[in-house]
Design an enzyme around this catalytic site. Structure first.
Site: not given
Length: 317
Positions: A21-22, A25, A151, A176
């Site tokens: 996911g680079a 963000g 998270s 999630y």
């Protein structure tokens, strides 16, 4: 770790890092800082154009950087396996694996290519599979680290083995929360198994607090209750660069510990300097972690070795 900043990142010259996911963000900020520290960075993501832009941004900021994009769609185990095969074929020891990519609070139930609920499949199962498939490269490095990005949402998470893929009922935020609790359970169980089997890894986790990224816009969107809450909490948020600091600490700091969990030290851990983060009791449940590991192995068909196995035999499973 008091007032730890990017200036405290030790040299990473000669190290190879993969960041999922680079292309934007938190993942982009992590890849950028690792490149600045001298690491060779593989930016893994599913969008080639975003990947090209991200690498170009890094190279413009640091012309001597060693950075490349590699296609990886975490919503497909075939893509995960193809990525791992290519990396293992190259044979470079892997020093840092940053499992950062994720999706959040999707309004409607969606499935991965393999039929998993999208958040559980992307956030947990594919990272579990990816780490297992890259284990030989991690073991080849002298002091490899795996950092899983969890998270604050893990605190209310529940692993519902009777509704793991939300096939009976779906609620986006609960799905999630489950995936983020799974990230921590995986982190801690990976360290226990590394210690037991001599894999030589440091496994820890981090969370960004409330960082201003595209995660909300790409998940529940900016409308409705979630959008209202996001706008109300914005004064308590911080930038993606600051949100990536706990991840960078876990990946590079000499103070980072096996099974550590790091996040911001401000109000409710929403923003602030890096510190040890609160771990919900369920995330420390070793029995739950073992069961999740076993279920994850079956679902992904990635069997982690206990004894040394050849790269070819492991990837051919």
């Amino acid at each position: 770790m008091q007032n730890w900043t990017v200036k405290d990142i030790p040299p990473q010259t000669g190290k190879l890092a993969i960041v999922t996911g680079a292309t934007g963000g938190l993942g982009y900020e992590t890849a950028l800082r690792l490149a600045h520290a001298g690491a060779e960075v593989v930016l893994a993501g599913r969008n080639w154009e975003k990947g090209r832009i991200a690498v170009d941004r890094i190279m413009r900021a640091l012309p001597a950087a060693k950075a490349c994009f590699q296609s990886l769609d975490l919503a497909s185990l075939a893509s995960v396996r193809a990525f791992a095969v290519e990396m293992v074929t190259k044979g470079r020891p892997l020093d840092l694996l940053i499992n950062n990519a994720g999706v959040m609070d999707l309004p409607a139930r969606r499935l991965t290519a393999d039929g998993f609920e999208m958040q559980f499949g992307t956030n947990h199962l594919s990272h579990f599979a990816l780490t297992g498939l890259l284990l030989s490269l991690l073991r080849s490095a002298s002091s490899a680290r795996v950092v899983n990005v969890s998270s604050l949402a893990h605190r209310r998470g529940k692993i519902d083995f009777n509704n793991l893929q939300a096939e009976r009922s779906y609620e986006g935020w609960a799905a999630y929360q489950q995936s983020k609790l799974a990230n921590l359970l995986f982190t801690f169980e990976l360290q226990r198994r590394s210690d037991a089997h001599g894999w030589g890894l440091m496994s820890n986790a981090a969370h960004p607090g409330y960082a201003r990224t595209d995660l909300i816009a790409n998940g529940p969107g900016t409308g409705g209750l979630q959008g209202i809450l996001s706008r109300m909490l914005r004064p308590l948020s911080h930038s993606a660069a600051d949100g990536a600091l706990p991840t960078m600490f876990g990946a590079t700091s000499a103070e980072a510990e096996p099974m550590g969990y790091y996040g911001p030290n401000g109000f409710y851990e929403l923003k602030g300097p890096v510190a040890s983060a609160y771990v919900a009791p369920k995330a420390k449940d070793e029995g739950l972690a073992r069961k999740l590991w076993e279920v994850s192995e079956k679902l992904t068909a990635v069997q982690w070795p206990v004894e040394e196995q050849s790269r070819a035999s492991f990837l051919s499973r």
